[in-house]
Design an enzyme around this catalytic site. Structure first.
Site, PDB file in Angstrom:
ATOM      1  N   ARG A 189     -23.401   5.640   5.289  1.00 51.87           N
ATOM      2  CA  ARG A 189     -22.633   4.816   6.215  1.00 51.87           C
ATOM      3  C   ARG A 189     -22.367   5.679   7.443  1.00 51.87           C
ATOM      4  O   ARG A 189     -22.240   6.912   7.325  1.00 51.87           O
ATOM      5  CB  ARG A 189     -21.291   4.378   5.605  1.00 51.87           C
ATOM      6  N   GLU A 216     -21.613  -0.763  14.141  1.00 54.12           N
ATOM      7  CA  GLU A 216     -22.860  -1.536  14.038  1.00 54.12           C
ATOM      8  C   GLU A 216     -22.591  -2.971  14.467  1.00 54.12           C
ATOM      9  O   GLU A 216     -21.546  -3.515  14.100  1.00 54.12           O
ATOM     10  CB  GLU A 216     -23.378  -1.508  12.600  1.00 54.12           C
ATOM     11  N   HIS A 231     -29.815  -0.475  10.149  1.00 56.58           N
ATOM     12  CA  HIS A 231     -29.274  -0.626   8.785  1.00 56.58           C
ATOM     13  C   HIS A 231     -30.215  -1.509   7.942  1.00 56.58           C
ATOM     14  O   HIS A 231     -29.816  -2.562   7.444  1.00 56.58           O
ATOM     15  CB  HIS A 231     -27.857  -1.216   8.834  1.00 56.58           C
TER      16      HIS A 231
HETATM   17  C1  DGY Z   1     -25.795  -1.769   0.783  1.00 53.77           C
HETATM   18  O1  DGY Z   1     -26.153  -2.573  -0.073  1.00 53.77           O
HETATM   19  O2  DGY Z   1     -24.732  -1.150   0.716  1.00 53.77           O
HETATM   20  C2  DGY Z   1     -26.697  -1.588   1.947  1.00 53.77           C
HETATM   21  O3  DGY Z   1     -26.342  -0.511   2.721  1.00 53.77           O
HETATM   22  C3  DGY Z   1     -26.670  -2.860   2.777  1.00 53.77           C
HETATM   23  O4  DGY Z   1     -25.394  -3.006   3.322  1.00 53.77           O
END
Ligand code: DGY
Length: 324
Positions: A237, A266, A285
């Site tokens: 993240r 984002e 992402h």
């Molecule tokens: C997750 O599943 O956490 C991926 O990063 C998509 O948000």
């Protein structure tokens, strides 16, 4: 009257048909959940929420008196204030088990792209700059037989280790809250403290979930420790990394480059300084975003929601304490 469900930034709406038979599903896409009046109105009645990255905090929960379950359409659930939800007896669910290989493919893909400069050299060709044989200006760096350091050896981290070990003959180092014996045995992964992973790796791949402990885990000190030839990859993240420190590390050539699938904010703004570096590969992402995997995730999120609303224990319940 049908019970209300909110679908928030939920792309595969056809998977919601199962819900629509018994529930009144109201969909919201790209709205501001703090100010959108229709959303705030719907919250008053909603018993369930299904969707992606909705910040479910105290303020939202205060406006949702009937809420029983939030079904996250992702495996990460840093957007949910689990403690607040648990206090109020609200279940939270996520979608693990269906996206690990897909996400590992994407993250290994941006690692390769950064090492072999694929996006940069794609532009070189398309802009008509390929006029003669390649010079040292266009040379890249090898991936095979190098050392891959993985921070966060959960299921996705392990799937990345598998690709590195079997596909690219890489030496695997890792740091994790607990030892991952399976990764040690299967991918010959060596458990190290964080600084050793940073110091010894040619590629540092960050895969931890975002928690209070991992927020800003990688900053100025950590970039200083990395090799000058290191490529830093973030598939976790955005908030696990101090972006200003990353910009400084790239500007001062303390690291060789970066591959980023996630950002602190984002969608990332086009004028963000990280987007100005040719040696930084970026993706929006995309970890789990393939047709096949998004469909599996959406179906799982719907199942979790239905189970929670029908009084069963959802398969992927994050806070089982609510059932006590
Ligand atoms: C997750 O599943 O956490 C991926 O990063 C998509 O948000």
């Amino acid at each position: 009257m049908k019970r209300k469900i909110i679908a928030y930034n939920f792309e595969l709406t056809n998977t919601l048909e199962k819900l629509e038979r018994d529930f009144d599903v109201e969909m919201f896409d790209s709205i501001n959940p703090k100010t959108d009046s229709a959303f705030l109105q719907a919250l008053k009645e909603a018993e369930g929420i299904i969707g992606l990255a909705l910040p479910v905090d105290k303020a939202l929960l205060d406006r949702a008196p009937k809420l029983k379950i939030v079904s996250n359409n992702s495996t990460g659930y840093n957007n949910l204030s689990i403690e607040e939800m648990t206090k109020r007896g609200i279940m939270g669910t996520n979608t693990p088990g269906v996206l690990e290989d897909t996400t590992a493919d994407a993250i290994f893909g941006i690692l390769l792209a950064a090492a072999r400069r694929i996006p940069e050299l794609d532009r070189f060709v398309k802009l008509g700059k390929w006029q003669k044989h390649l010079t040292t200006e266009q040379y890249a760096i090898d991936v095979h037989h190098k050392t891959l350091g993985i921070i966060g050896m959960g299921k996705i981290g392990s799937a990345i280790a598998k690709r590195g070990y079997f596909g690219f003959d890489m030496n695997i180092l890792y740091h994790n809250r607990t030892r991952n014996m399976e990764a040690e045995e299967t991918y010959n992964a060596t458990y190290c403290d964080l600084d050793t992973v940073l110091k010894e790796s040619d590629f540092v791949c960050l895969m931890t979930p975002l928690t209070p402990e991992t927020e800003n885990l990688i900053g100025e000190r950590e970039f200083n420790i990395m090799k000058k030839t290191c490529i830093f990859v973030n598939g976790s993240r955005g908030k696990t990394v101090d972006e200003t420190a990353l910009i400084n590390a790239l500007t001062n050539k303390e690291i060789h480059g970066a591959a980023l699938d996630v950002f602190r904010t984002e969608p990332v703004k086009q004028d963000h300084p990280l987007l100005q570096f040719p040696n930084v590969v970026t993706t929006p992402h995309i970890g789990s975003s393939t047709f096949e995997t998004e469909l599996k995730m959406a179906k799982l999120a719907v199942e979790n929601l239905l189970e929670g609303l029908s009084g069963e224990r959802p398969k992927n319940l994050i806070n089982p304490e609510v059932l006590n």
